[in-house]
Design an enzyme around this catalytic site. Structure first.
Site, PDB file in Angstrom:
ATOM      1  N   LYS A 115       0.821  -1.217   0.000  1.00  0.00           N
ATOM      2  CA  LYS A 115       0.000   0.000   0.000  1.00  0.00           C
ATOM      3  C   LYS A 115       0.848   1.258   0.000  1.00  0.00           C
ATOM      4  CE  LYS A 115      -4.410  -1.535   1.749  1.00  0.00           C
ATOM      5  NZ  LYS A 115      -5.514  -1.321   2.688  1.00  0.00           N
ATOM      6  N   LYS A 207      -5.117 -10.168  -6.908  1.00  0.00           N
ATOM      7  CA  LYS A 207      -6.373 -10.473  -6.224  1.00  0.00           C
ATOM      8  C   LYS A 207      -7.448  -9.448  -6.605  1.00  0.00           C
ATOM      9  CE  LYS A 207      -5.617  -8.020  -2.012  1.00  0.00           C
ATOM     10  NZ  LYS A 207      -5.292  -7.849  -0.658  1.00  0.00           N
ATOM     11  N   LYS A 210     -10.824  -3.702  -4.245  1.00  0.00           N
ATOM     12  CA  LYS A 210     -11.682  -2.528  -4.317  1.00  0.00           C
ATOM     13  C   LYS A 210     -11.060  -1.429  -5.160  1.00  0.00           C
ATOM     14  CE  LYS A 210     -13.707  -3.050   0.300  1.00  0.00           C
ATOM     15  NZ  LYS A 210     -13.459  -2.772   1.735  1.00  0.00           N
TER      16      LYS A 210
END
Ligand code: AMP
Ligand code: TRP
Length: 344
Positions: A115, A207, A210
């Site tokens: 992130k 994966k 969102k």
């Protein structure tokens, strides 16, 4: 661990675009666990703000995740549904855990590395400390079982390490306060079933997420039947027909993902799904998968929409859950203060 009362805790971030991975990896399991455990399901808004969120969108997203929980079948009367920031003891215990966890442990967290990306200097301190807050979420209720997707495994291991270190660091005081087997349980991850890691429909190596720029990569819980069918039709596959056993899916990531999704939605194993579809073409399998997906998701989506229109109802559920959660959390925090020597 018999000394600890069993309790399920899990959380979902209100960061928009709830998708099929969230549903199969987490929410569907939350629903199933209700029969056998006392459960707490939390909209983790304080985790969301580790990266900047638009305030109006954040409010909407908190309500949307709550609506998804309820629409999927979580019973907020029998169990506890709430948003994290209503219970300040999460942050309070997280501070204690910041002082228990070691820099080296947090430095190993792959989610932070992903992130924060290349610009680590510019990541928030909260993003780095995030796993200590997650440990506090679970342990402020002395939670024992945590249903999550595969991507949270490392964070759960860290939560166990924190619980263990706290129990060791304060062993004498914990015993003096009347706890024979340590104060915190070591929470167990529940990462089970055929869809613990649902992959992007466009790229079987990533994966489903969102934040993927391509909306075609995921099935959103907001999507209508046409969108679902179109996304599955366009999902990436390979040119071979489907194998007749799960073994034959090795090295075929996209095929494995679609079969895994079918299995999780139908409640069958990959082998069972392939005994029906093995040898066939993707086109007919995709049609069946789209039908199944729509059959399972459409009622949830429409109930979510209905509920989201009634924000007063959603807010009342969160408030009621918050009151009940706070009471439990305060009990733990009082004991933590006694154990570590803070006057109260
Ligand atoms: P998040 O959206 O990151 O708050 O995730 C909420 C829950 O969904 C967590 O338990 C995650 O592990 C799970 N989850 C998120 N993405 C996926 C995925 N692609 N496959 C399976 N589970 C997932
Ligand atoms: N970190 C989790 C995620 O990103 C969300 C989360 C926060 C959580 N606190 C939790 C999950 C406690 C389980 C238990 O998906």
């Amino acid at each position: 661990m018999s000394a600890f009362q069993q309790r399920v805790f899990s959380g979902v971030q209100p960061t928009g675009n709830l998708h099929l991975g969230n549903y199969l990896g987490a929410i569907q399991k939350f629903v199933d666990l209700q029969d056998n455990y006392d459960c707490m399901y939390c909209v983790v808004d304080m985790h969301a703000i580790t990266v900047w969120q638009d305030p109006n969108e954040l409010r909407d997203n908190i309500r949307e995740v709550t609506a998804a929980f309820l629409a999927a079948g979580i019973d907020a009367k029998k169990h506890i549904v709430f948003n994290q920031s209503r219970v300040p003891q999460h942050a309070e215990l997280a501070w204690v855990f910041n002082c228990v966890a070691r820099m080296g442990w947090l430095n190993r967290m792959t989610q932070f590395k992903e992130k924060a990306g290349k610009d680590r200097e510019n990541a928030s301190v909260g993003l780095f400390a995030y796993p200590a807050l997650m440990a506090a979420d679970i342990l402020v209720y002395r939670g024992t079982h945590v249903p999550v997707g595969d991507d949270q495994k490392q964070h759960l291991e860290l939560a166990r390490d924190i619980a263990q270190k706290f129990n060791n660091d304060f062993a004498d005081s914990i015993a003096a306060n009347g706890h024979a087997d340590g104060f915190f349980p070591l929470p167990e991850p529940l990462i089970t079933g055929p869809a613990t890691r649902v992959m992007s429909l466009r790229d079987g190596s990533k994966k489903m997420s969102k934040s993927d720029a391509s909306d075609l990569s995921r099935i959103n819980l907001r999507d209508d039947a046409e969108q679902i069918a179109a996304k599955i039709r366009k999902a990436r596959t390979d040119p071979e027909p489907l194998p007749s056993e799960a073994k034959g899916l090795e090295g075929r990531r996209e095929a494995d993902n679609l079969v895994g999704i079918y299995a999780a939605l139908s409640g069958d194993s990959r082998d069972k799904v392939l005994s029906e579809f093995g040898g066939g073409q993707f086109s007919s399998f995709k049609q069946a998968l789209a039908d199944l997906c729509i059959e399972k998701l459409a009622p949830i989506t429409s109930e979510m929409r209905r509920m989201q229109a009634d924000t007063a109802y959603i807010d009342s559920v969160l408030e009621d859950g918050g009151v009940r959660a706070r009471e439990l959390a305060q009990g733990t925090m009082d004991q933590v203060k006694d154990i570590i020597g803070l006057l109260r």
